[in-house]
Every structure is written in C-alpha cells, then in structure tokens.
Design a protein around this motif. Structure first.
Motif, PDB file in Angstrom:
ATOM      1  N   SER A 111       1.027  -1.431  -0.124  1.00 60.92           N
ATOM      2  CA  SER A 111      -0.004   0.084  -0.279  1.00 60.92           C
ATOM      3  C   SER A 111       0.452   1.797  -0.126  1.00 60.92           C
ATOM      4  O   SER A 111       1.902   0.925   0.576  1.00 60.92           O
ATOM      5  CB  SER A 111      -1.396   0.208   0.916  1.00 60.92           C
ATOM      6  OG  SER A 111      -0.183  -0.004   2.481  1.00 60.92           O
ATOM      7  N   THR A 112       0.524   1.885  -0.245  1.00 56.34           N
ATOM      8  CA  THR A 112       0.514   3.588   0.216  1.00 56.34           C
ATOM      9  C   THR A 112       1.480   4.191   1.533  1.00 56.34           C
ATOM     10  O   THR A 112      -0.177   4.444   2.262  1.00 56.34           O
ATOM     11  CB  THR A 112       0.336   4.835  -1.104  1.00 56.34           C
ATOM     12  OG1 THR A 112      -1.560   5.401  -1.034  1.00 56.34           O
ATOM     13  CG2 THR A 112       0.222   4.040  -2.926  1.00 56.34           C
ATOM     14  N   GLU A 126      -3.617  13.092  -3.740  1.00 57.76           N
ATOM     15  CA  GLU A 126      -4.165  12.286  -3.782  1.00 57.76           C
ATOM     16  C   GLU A 126      -4.983  12.881  -5.047  1.00 57.76           C
ATOM     17  O   GLU A 126      -6.330  12.279  -5.720  1.00 57.76           O
ATOM     18  CB  GLU A 126      -4.987  11.369  -2.869  1.00 57.76           C
ATOM     19  CG  GLU A 126      -3.504  10.615  -2.236  1.00 57.76           C
ATOM     20  CD  GLU A 126      -3.059   9.159  -3.465  1.00 57.76           C
ATOM     21  OE1 GLU A 126      -3.795   9.551  -4.388  1.00 57.76           O
ATOM     22  OE2 GLU A 126      -1.679   8.785  -3.477  1.00 57.76           O
ATOM     23  N   ALA A 180      -1.567   7.138  -4.640  1.00 57.09           N
ATOM     24  CA  ALA A 180      -2.451   5.768  -5.054  1.00 57.09           C
ATOM     25  C   ALA A 180      -3.093   5.967  -6.498  1.00 57.09           C
ATOM     26  O   ALA A 180      -3.341   4.656  -6.903  1.00 57.09           O
ATOM     27  CB  ALA A 180      -3.229   5.242  -3.705  1.00 57.09           C
ATOM     28  N   ARG A 185      -6.504   0.099  -5.293  1.00 60.05           N
ATOM     29  CA  ARG A 185      -5.183  -0.493  -5.956  1.00 60.05           C
ATOM     30  C   ARG A 185      -4.561  -0.488  -4.235  1.00 60.05           C
ATOM     31  O   ARG A 185      -3.337  -1.084  -3.804  1.00 60.05           O
ATOM     32  CB  ARG A 185      -4.839   0.699  -6.895  1.00 60.05           C
ATOM     33  CG  ARG A 185      -3.003   0.353  -6.661  1.00 60.05           C
ATOM     34  CD  ARG A 185      -2.273   1.575  -5.442  1.00 60.05           C
ATOM     35  NE  ARG A 185      -0.670   1.452  -5.330  1.00 60.05           N
ATOM     36  CZ  ARG A 185      -0.093   0.852  -4.644  1.00 60.05           C
ATOM     37  NH1 ARG A 185      -0.813   0.007  -3.876  1.00 60.05           N
ATOM     38  NH2 ARG A 185       1.034   0.263  -4.498  1.00 60.05           N
ATOM     39  N   ASP A 186      -5.131   0.539  -3.699  1.00 55.74           N
ATOM     40  CA  ASP A 186      -4.304   1.000  -1.736  1.00 55.74           C
ATOM     41  C   ASP A 186      -5.492  -0.047  -0.523  1.00 55.74           C
ATOM     42  O   ASP A 186      -4.827  -0.675  -0.657  1.00 55.74           O
ATOM     43  CB  ASP A 186      -4.274   2.379  -2.112  1.00 55.74           C
ATOM     44  CG  ASP A 186      -3.508   1.818  -0.409  1.00 55.74           C
ATOM     45  OD1 ASP A 186      -2.894   3.053  -0.389  1.00 55.74           O
ATOM     46  OD2 ASP A 186      -4.343   2.591   0.989  1.00 55.74           O
ATOM     47  N   SER A 209      -5.886   4.833   5.433  1.00 55.64           N
ATOM     48  CA  SER A 209      -6.054   4.248   5.046  1.00 55.64           C
ATOM     49  C   SER A 209      -7.120   4.686   3.974  1.00 55.64           C
ATOM     50  O   SER A 209      -7.457   5.045   2.574  1.00 55.64           O
ATOM     51  CB  SER A 209      -6.661   2.627   5.397  1.00 55.64           C
ATOM     52  OG  SER A 209      -7.305   2.522   5.857  1.00 55.64           O
ATOM     53  N   PRO A 212      -5.819   7.758   0.483  1.00 52.82           N
ATOM     54  CA  PRO A 212      -6.025   6.763  -1.008  1.00 52.82           C
ATOM     55  C   PRO A 212      -7.604   6.097  -0.849  1.00 52.82           C
ATOM     56  O   PRO A 212      -7.453   6.194  -2.376  1.00 52.82           O
ATOM     57  CB  PRO A 212      -5.064   5.989  -0.963  1.00 52.82           C
ATOM     58  CG  PRO A 212      -4.759   5.578   0.977  1.00 52.82           C
ATOM     59  CD  PRO A 212      -5.187   6.612   1.728  1.00 52.82           C
TER      60      PRO A 212
END
Length: 235
Positions: A111-112, A126, A180, A185-186, A209, A212
C-alpha cells in the motif's frame, strides 16, 4: 494483472535480497505504467475499468453504460482483483518477505504511505493526481463522434497512452504520497497485508488508509463534473 505487476515492481525495488534492490523511484514509476498497460490490455471487455475513481468520474460524465449498477459491479471486481494481485505478489516474493525485517518496507509493497504525514495535505495530493488521471481519460473519450460506440474507461485511451499518463503522474506528483490514485489499488492489498502470515509485518496503518480511498474518489468526481464545461463533446 495491474496489482501483480505493480506490486511486483515495488517488491523488486525494495525487498531484501531482491536482484532489483535499490532500483529507485523511476523503476517503480515505469513498472506501474507497464502494469497499467498490461491491465488495460487484458480488461478490454469492460472498457478497462481498473480504478474506482475512474469509474466514478466516468459515471458522472455519463460514460458508463449500465449506470450506477454497472459501476458498483466494476468497483467490487476491482477490489477483489487487487486482493488477488497482492496475494500473487506475496507468493512470488515469499522468501524475500520472510527475510525482510523492516515493517515499513513490507507495508510499502502492499500500500501507499506519505513521506510527510499530514492527512489534509496528503488528501490534496491524491485529489490532484487522480483529477489529472480521470480528466485526461475523459478528454480522450469525449473526442470524436459522440455516437461512436467507444468503450468507456481507460481503454478509450489505448494501453500505451494511459501507461505513459500514469508514469507522468508518478514522476510529477507521486513524491508526497506514493500516488495511489486508485482506491482499489490501495485498499485491496492493504487487506491482504493485514491477513497474510508475513513475519515482522507490523501494522497495516489503517489510520491512513482512508486518504488513498477518499482522495482519489473526490479527484475522480471533480474531473467528471468539470468535464461538461471544460471538455465539450465534439464531432
């Protein structure tokens, strides 16, 4: 495909004893661009809906056949696909994960995370990065005859242009948060990080979390809304 190759290039560049260790930011950027290239190529049937933020932006722009129902199916599939991709990365690099002792490095494969933690400014980053992605996607799909049956999604650009777009976003705007620009994707890989039996993995950083997830969705929605005024249909 997107998360297998995207997560794989990060693992290659940062995990202990990887042959690509130290490959750097440009390797990761180009790897993610090529991951998008591969993902777009094999998901042509849906119009290459790989990203909930793009799906939301296209929905607002009126470019998702099937409307909200289809968009929700795409988003669920995107998250599941991201989880599967992350699982495959773990299998491919299993011994390297076992020998990695830095929890931050392990999480970074999945993850980012921000270089400077400031939730508000991380959110802005983002939003901006995802706005660029979705706005350009809509720009490509708005051109030409509006009655032409062009697939709605990243496939409207073609695999090579969208890959270069992602490389450009990463190189230009990726430094603060790891870009992200895609909630699935994250979130999908972060879930897998939480459940997989990885030694020394530490926390999954759920406190960050939401950034993103929310940031890209806002950026995609803004791009979709502004497209009506700034990207008029021609043809």
């Amino acid at each position: 495909m997107l998360l297998l190759l995207g997560g794989g290039v990060v693992a290659t560049a940062i995990l202990t004893k990887s042959k690509g260790l130290g490959g750097g930011w440009l390797l990761i950027n180009f790897g993610w661009g090529l991951a998008v290239f591969a993902g777009v190529t094999v998901s042509y049937a849906s119009g290459a809906h790989l990203n909930p933020a793009v799906t939301v932006g296209l929905l607002i722009a009126g470019k998702v056949p099937g409307g909200i129902g289809a968009a929700l199916v795409y988003i669920v599939a995107q998250i599941i696909g991201a989880m599967i991709g992350a699982l495959l990365v773990w299998l491919a690099f299993k011994r390297h994960f076992d020998e990695e002792t830095e929890s931050g490095t392990i999480l970074g494969v999945f993850s980012t995370g921000p270089e400077i933690r400031s939730y508000g400014w991380n959110l802005v980053t983002e939003i901006i990065g995802t706005f660029v992605l979705v706005f350009v996607v809509i720009g490509f799909s708005r051109g030409g005859d509006p009655n032409t049956a062009t697939p709605a999604g990243l496939a409207a650009l073609g695999a090579i242009p969208v890959a270069l777009l992602v490389v450009g976003i990463g190189a230009s705007l990726g430094g603060p948060t790891g870009y992200a620009i895609n909630p699935a994707r994250d979130l999908g890989p972060r879930i897998m990080h939480a459940v997989l039996p990885i030694p020394h993995k530490g926390t999954s950083d759920w406190g960050y979390s939401w950034v993103p997830i929310v940031g890209p969705l806002i950026g995609g929605a803004i791009a979709g809304g502004l497209s009506y005024a700034l990207l008029p249909i021609i043809g």
